[in-house]
Design an enzyme around this catalytic site. Structure first.
Site: not given
Length: 219
Positions: A104, A106
């Site tokens: 991921k 963010h």
């Protein structure tokens, strides 16, 4: 007669339709008199029971556990059910985590969700069955990229005790390649013994089970 947790687990597999007997062509092309389909665990009650068997295996083998890691995707509910059972049944308050298929970029970011991995943390990998060792082979570098964790073992439901492409089983190969012990709740000898004792049905397939073990099994 009080059943052992291994015998109860074998009966549980049969009751859930996970362990069946007949004539099956496996992915390897081998013709087996039994089949294990872990996809048939599909209710909350079944998953809760399954977690207890994982926890009993961990406790029975005294495997050090600070974090249970469930490889995405099928290992995730297994690790969750096992870590809950460790807490409620054995008073072991371990953490759990799982990996994302893609990191991921963010929010909190990263490859893992759940318990934070740190150097020296004792991690058990939780999976259903081991056919080729792929889950272990893929999980180890991911875990080590996060921290220098101590993988104390891997726990699966059934050790088929079956040769792969060579003379070793997937479980034996994992030990040779990575130095990691793979623990199973039960193995094929346990299942054969349960059939002999008529703890589960399948006695009409016993001769074929033994023949299959002689041809493809490891000792």
């Amino acid at each position: 007669m009080e059943l052992t947790y291994k015998e109860r687990f074998i009966r549980f597999m049969v009751d859930c339709g996970v362990l069946t007997f007949g004539n099956f062509t496996l992915k390897s092309g081998r013709h087996a008199p039994y089949f294990i389909n872990c996809g048939n665990y599909k209710t909350g009650a079944q998953l809760a029971q399954l977690g207890e068997y994982y926890a009993e295996c961990i406790a029975d083998n005294n495997i050090p556990a600070e974090t249970l890691f469930g490889p995405a995707y099928k290992g995730i509910p297994l690790a969750v059910s096992a870590v809950i059972a460790l807490s409620t049944k054995f008073g072991i308050n371990a953490g759990y985590c799982f990996d994302r298929k893609e990191a991921k970029d963010h929010g909190e970011g990263g490859m893992f969700v759940g318990d934070k991995l740190t150097d020296g943390r004792k991690v058990i990998i939780i999976d259903d069955v081991m056919t080729s060792g792929k889950a272990l082979r893929e999980s180890l570098p991911k875990l080590k990229s996060a921290a220098d964790v101590d993988v104390t073992g891997m726990v699966i439901t059934v050790d088929r005790m079956e040769k792969g492409t060579g003379e070793l089983s997937a479980v034996q190969q994992a030990k040779e390649d990575f130095g990691i012990d793979v623990y199973s709740i039960v193995n094929m000898e346990d299942i054969i013994d349960a059939i002999r004792k008529e703890i589960v049905p399948g006695k009409e397939y016993l001769d074929k089970m033994l023949e299959y073990r002689r041809e493809y099994g490891i000792q």
